[in-house]
Design a protein around this motif. Sequence first.
Motif, PDB file in Angstrom:
ATOM      1  N   LYS A  75       0.848  -1.188   0.000  1.00  0.00           N
ATOM      2  CA  LYS A  75       0.000   0.000   0.000  1.00  0.00           C
ATOM      3  C   LYS A  75       0.882   1.235   0.000  1.00  0.00           C
ATOM      4  N   THR A  76       0.409   2.273  -0.663  1.00  0.00           N
ATOM      5  CA  THR A  76       1.068   3.572  -0.554  1.00  0.00           C
ATOM      6  C   THR A  76       0.072   4.558   0.036  1.00  0.00           C
ATOM      7  N   PHE A  77       0.598   5.598   0.657  1.00  0.00           N
ATOM      8  CA  PHE A  77      -0.243   6.499   1.441  1.00  0.00           C
ATOM      9  C   PHE A  77      -0.146   7.929   0.919  1.00  0.00           C
ATOM     10  N   ASP A  78      -1.276   8.628   1.025  1.00  0.00           N
ATOM     11  CA  ASP A  78      -1.358  10.018   0.567  1.00  0.00           C
ATOM     12  C   ASP A  78      -0.961  11.001   1.661  1.00  0.00           C
ATOM     13  N   VAL A  79      -1.017  10.549   2.908  1.00  0.00           N
ATOM     14  CA  VAL A  79      -0.577  11.355   4.051  1.00  0.00           C
ATOM     15  C   VAL A  79       0.231  10.457   4.974  1.00  0.00           C
ATOM     16  N   ILE A  80       1.401  10.921   5.378  1.00  0.00           N
ATOM     17  CA  ILE A  80       2.208  10.204   6.365  1.00  0.00           C
ATOM     18  C   ILE A  80       2.575  11.195   7.465  1.00  0.00           C
ATOM     19  N   VAL A  81       2.084  10.932   8.671  1.00  0.00           N
ATOM     20  CA  VAL A  81       2.400  11.758   9.838  1.00  0.00           C
ATOM     21  C   VAL A  81       3.418  11.002  10.682  1.00  0.00           C
ATOM     22  N   ILE A  82       4.516  11.669  11.016  1.00  0.00           N
ATOM     23  CA  ILE A  82       5.625  11.018  11.721  1.00  0.00           C
ATOM     24  C   ILE A  82       5.907  11.773  13.016  1.00  0.00           C
ATOM     25  N   ASP A  83       5.994  11.040  14.109  1.00  0.00           N
ATOM     26  CA  ASP A  83       6.344  11.627  15.407  1.00  0.00           C
ATOM     27  C   ASP A  83       7.569  10.893  15.946  1.00  0.00           C
ATOM     28  N   PRO A  84       8.756  11.193  15.415  1.00  0.00           N
ATOM     29  CA  PRO A  84       9.950  10.410  15.768  1.00  0.00           C
ATOM     30  C   PRO A  84      10.303  10.525  17.247  1.00  0.00           C
TER      31      PRO A  84
END
Length: 472
Positions: free
Chosen positions: A279-288
């Motif tokens: 799957k590919t995503f249109d939004v990726i939110v990252i909280d490293p």
Amino acid sequence: MSVVHQLLPGWLLDHLSFINKINYQLYQHPKPCCNKNESASSVHLDCLQKDSASSFGASATLIAPDSITKPENEDSRNCELPPKKYVFRSELFNVTKPYITPAVHNKCQQSNEKEDLLNGVKKEISSSIIGKKRKRCVVFNQGELDAMEYHTKIRELILDGSLKLIQEGLKSGFLYPLFENQDKCNEPITLPLDTCNLSGLCEMAKHLPSMNEMELQTLQLREDDMTVTEQDLFSRVVENNSSFTKMITLMGQKYLLPPKCSFLLSDISCIQPLLNCRKTFDVIVIDPPWQNKSVKRSNRYSYLSPLQIKQIPIPKLAAPNCLVVTWVTNRQKHLRFIKEELYPSWSVEIIAEWHWVKITSSGEFVFPLDSPHKKPYEGLILGRIGEQTTLPLRNTDTKVLPIPDHKLIVSVPCILHSHKPPLAEVLKDYIKPDGKCLEMFARNLQPGWTSWGNEVLKFQHVDYFVALKSGC
């Protein structure tokens, strides 16, 4: 709606409302039965050994089917149980006073100044006695100077924009003045014990026998009851495609799975099942998990080095024109790393920088705005990956305008560490209709989103929720 007010500076959000609008409704069996062996179905933490993969052989129980079979005779109808509805504990958002009041902040500053002055006098006396010249002490290091310069640039933006949104919140009654007697009535909040160390379990799960490619396909929870093994939970993307909440029991702890959600419980070294879904995503939110002194001292969670963060396979997970949003602390070292190294390595073009401003329920900053130690805001860096294309707005034929820069997200924070406000409603106009969304290093689940992290179920623990009485 989690968006209480939307003005030119940004949004005033209601985080608690967003959680509770999720249909956390748990359907129970018409004829609940007691199983004497049920308590043995989950593995206890003290039984786990890194060199013993067989300790994960027991199963995690899945509760709450999507639908209930109606009993055939009237007598059995008496056995039906009403659905149980859960809401998030409101006291976990009960932030009525600043963590540090301006008066205390000023007092501490004066105390520090007096102490510095006293130390300076002592140093001068010591120097004169020894008869040697001493080098001038540097008050601020380079990182602190960079932080002060950055704060000076954005201070007016934070102050003016926040005040406009806070004033609207006070007018509408969402925010309210704090009365003295109201504050005295507040009781200490007892937080649930972290009895299930999810990150520790992910580490132990690395010693499980490897599964073949067919077994690594997505695990979809069916409408009827089923049993999910720990090996499934730690090695496969789990989907709840139903319209109802499900509950799983993992290592004796119960977690609520909202409708239409999917998740992978693993650390960065075992992220392959997410890639296997293709799957590919249109939004990726990252909280490293950024490295800092506080994390090192408290050992609250494991952190990643900049090199490890760069190795996150964003290009493989991102759809064309994917919107990438990264949470960042106020440490300038991290901010420069995102702009100068991280995003270029992922082929992400920076388009905006937003800030999350944390306030009390009466509209005060949780920390003094000019505090040299902790600020009442955090940053978000937004960018798009790959070639820029024009996307249609939701339910219209018009085109999406570029994402605006310097927007504010103002909200009362949860007292739980690193429980960030939801971005779904804030970002919905900047992504294509029915866009696929991914949150990385997540600690909770959202309907319509895929969530990944080694603590992805943490804030889904049933102890963070309250079961409403029937009829509420």
